[in-house]
Scaffold this motif. Structure first.
Motif, PDB file in Angstrom:
ATOM      1  N   HIS A   1       0.847  -1.196   0.000  1.00  0.00           N
ATOM      2  CA  HIS A   1       0.000   0.000   0.000  1.00  0.00           C
ATOM      3  C   HIS A   1       0.884   1.249   0.000  1.00  0.00           C
ATOM      4  O   HIS A   1       1.968   1.258   0.611  1.00  0.00           O
TER       5      HIS A   1
ATOM      6  N   ASP B   1       0.726   3.954   1.666  1.00  0.00           N
ATOM      7  CA  ASP B   1       1.029   4.416   3.023  1.00  0.00           C
ATOM      8  C   ASP B   1       2.129   3.569   3.659  1.00  0.00           C
ATOM      9  O   ASP B   1       2.981   4.086   4.401  1.00  0.00           O
TER      10      ASP B   1
ATOM     11  N   LYS C   1      -4.888  -3.252   8.570  1.00  0.00           N
ATOM     12  CA  LYS C   1      -5.641  -2.176   7.925  1.00  0.00           C
ATOM     13  C   LYS C   1      -5.356  -2.140   6.425  1.00  0.00           C
ATOM     14  O   LYS C   1      -6.266  -1.875   5.612  1.00  0.00           O
ATOM     15  N   TYR C   2      -4.085  -2.395   6.037  1.00  0.00           N
ATOM     16  CA  TYR C   2      -3.705  -2.310   4.634  1.00  0.00           C
ATOM     17  C   TYR C   2      -3.690  -3.686   3.956  1.00  0.00           C
ATOM     18  O   TYR C   2      -2.967  -3.890   2.974  1.00  0.00           O
ATOM     19  N   LYS C   3      -4.472  -4.653   4.504  1.00  0.00           N
ATOM     20  CA  LYS C   3      -4.776  -5.926   3.857  1.00  0.00           C
ATOM     21  C   LYS C   3      -3.550  -6.796   3.637  1.00  0.00           C
ATOM     22  O   LYS C   3      -3.402  -7.447   2.578  1.00  0.00           O
ATOM     23  N   GLU C   4      -2.634  -6.826   4.603  1.00  0.00           N
ATOM     24  CA  GLU C   4      -1.524  -7.758   4.507  1.00  0.00           C
ATOM     25  C   GLU C   4      -2.003  -9.143   4.947  1.00  0.00           C
ATOM     26  O   GLU C   4      -3.016  -9.291   5.629  1.00  0.00           O
TER      27      GLU C   4
END
Length: 522
Positions: free
Chosen positions: A318, A320, A394-397
């Motif tokens: 991501h 971010d 949150k960032y789908k790892e």
């Protein structure tokens, strides 16, 4: 003719004689009159002198009489005073004699009382001695009766009593020891924390200097005056724009930039370098250059994150997370550069996973991201491992990576085979000789808390903690906070910091209110 001449000559001689006689007669008459006048004058002077002498004599006699009367009065006065003093002393002596007589009588009376008391005491002592002998006799009889009843002698009974007292004392002593041990166990952890905190306070200053100072080199000391500016306006503008304290001292050809945030220090360093190279140093130019430098730093952070991801073949991150990887370049972990540490952990994880026949790419990805919880823009009250795990979620790892990030300090239970690999590789990188120094995390956390606490007040725009946390500069909006409110705001912030934070020394709170009027000519 001859006779005529003789007659004329005789007549001349006679005339001369008569003239001489007249002159002598006139001189005698004049002398007589002068002598008469002098005599009269001398008599007048004598009379005047005698009259003045009489007057002086009378004055002296009067003065002598007055002096005599004065001396006589003084003598009588001194005699009266002496008589009164003697009379007072006589009265005092009489009073003392009376007092001594009374005391003597009282002493005689007390002596008589003492004699009577002695007689009573001697009589009572005789009675006591008599009763004591009777008590001893009765005690002996009672002891004999007890020995006959119990079948034990007095010595044996005494030893049994001592043994029972020993057992009771041992029991009480053990109870007391157990209580003390329990109390020590309860307070040991607290006391140990106090010792650790005191140790950190003693050694944190040196490490804070190493990790919060950047030296900016200049060509000559003449540039220092230009950087400071007229009445210090340039250096104030630099500090206000960057949040970095700029120290210009006697160090030759060097300026010190002090701030706990390495991104701020790097921004100030690059902005100062551009200003010195350009030569135009004034407040408006400073603000413009600082804004451009911040954008450049932000672009560089993203570029570093992308380049690192490409170097390790980690794709699909991501934006971010890429930015967080780039921010690691400007962050140290225990004195070790965080990006370099993460790269080392990623390489070690890849090698170890390959040797074990596991997914090397997944291990490398987890190793690279394991410390992203140390570089978020806002730092909540969470351990960095838990925070990093939440960010990864949150960032789908993948769940394996999230678990490896959260469990590398045993904050959560390990559920993936990659988690212990990340933990071991993190320890290997940190344990490398020379890699890390003393803990500075608590120091940085305290400075962040100091800034956020002041930022919570209404009207506060920016907060900067400088001088290793000994000073807090608070910039407020001129339209929201008046000059009257500035002093109360400074007091309120200081009171809140004093009540809610623990810190060594003291913290200086400086509230800055600046009004700017901007217009454009077209």
């Amino acid at each position: 003719m001859a006779n005529l001449l003789m007659i004329i000559s005789n007549i001349g001689i006679s005339a001369a004689l008569f003239g001489l006689a007249g002159i002598l007669a006139g001189g005698l008459i004049t002398g007589f009159f002068i002598r008469t006048n002098l005599k009269k004058k001398s008599q007048n002077i004598i009379r005047e002198a005698r009259s003045e002498a009489e007057i002086i004599k009378k004055d002296k006699i009067l003065q002598a009489k007055e002096r005599f009367l004065q001396l006589k009065a003084e003598h009588e006065k001194s005699i009266n005073e002496r008589n009164s003093t003697v009379a007072q002393k006589e009265n005092t002596i009489k009073q003392r004699e009376n007092t001594i007589t009374q005391k003597h009588e009282e002493v005689q009376r007390k002596n008589s009382e003492v004699d009577s008391i002695r007689e009573n005491l001697s009589h009572q002592l005789g009675v006591i001695d008599k009763r004591k002998s009777e008590l001893d006799k009765s005690h002996k009889q009672q002891v004999e009766q007890l020995e006959a009843i119990s079948g034990l002698s007095a010595v044996e009974a005494k030893s049994e009593l001592i043994e029972s007292l020993k057992d009771s004392a041992k029991h009480e002593a053990m109870s007391l020891v157990n209580e003390i041990m329990e109390e020590a166990k309860m307070t040991a952890n607290k006391e140990a924390k106090k010792v650790v905190i005191k140790t950190i306070q003693r050694v944190a200053t040196e490490q804070a200097i190493e990790n919060s100072v950047t030296v900016f080199n200049i060509d000559s000391d003449e540039l220092k005056g230009r950087i400071i500016g007229r009445e210090g306006r340039n250096i104030r503008a630099l500090e206000a724009s960057t949040g970095v304290e700029i120290i210009v001292d006697d160090t030759p050809e060097a300026i010190i930039l002090s701030a706990f945030d390495p991104v701020r220090r790097e921004t100030a360093r690059l902005a100062l370098h551009q200003l010195v190279s350009d030569g135009r140093i004034h407040p408006a130019r400073i603000e413009e250059v600082v804004e451009k430098t911040k954008k450049q730093i932000e672009e560089e952070i993203v570029e570093v994150g992308k380049r690192t991801a490409i170097d390790f073949g980690v794709h699909g991150l991501h934006p971010d997370i890429i930015r967080m990887i780039g921010k690691m370049k400007y962050r140290s972990s225990y004195g070790q550069n965080l990006l370099q540490h993460s790269r080392e952990v990623a390489n070690l994880c890849s090698i170890m996973a390959t040797e074990l026949g596991l997914n090397a790419k997944l291990a490398k990805r987890a190793g690279l991201l394991h410390d992203i919880g140390k570089v978020p823009d806002d730092e909540p009250e969470l351990p960095h491992a838990i925070l990093g795990m939440k960010l990864a979620e949150k960032y789908k790892e993948k769940p394996e990576i999230c678990n490896a990030i959260g469990a590398h300090h045993d904050e959560v239970e390990m559920t993936s085979i990659i988690s212990p690999i990340v933990q071991v590789c993190d320890a290997i990188s940190g344990a490398r000789p020379g890699a890390r120094r003393e803990v500075v995390e608590s120091y940085i956390k305290r400075l962040k808390e100091l800034e956020s606490m002041a930022l919570s007040y209404p009207g506060v725009l920016k907060t900067y903690a400088i001088q290793a946390g000994r000073e807090l500069r608070v910039i407020v909006g001129a339209e929201k906070v008046s000059d009257k409110d500035v002093e109360s705001l400074s007091y309120d912030i200081a009171k809140k910091i004093q009540d809610e934070m623990t810190y060594p020394g003291q913290v200086k709170i400086t509230v800055i209110r600046e009004t700017r009027a901007v217009s454009y000519a077209k």
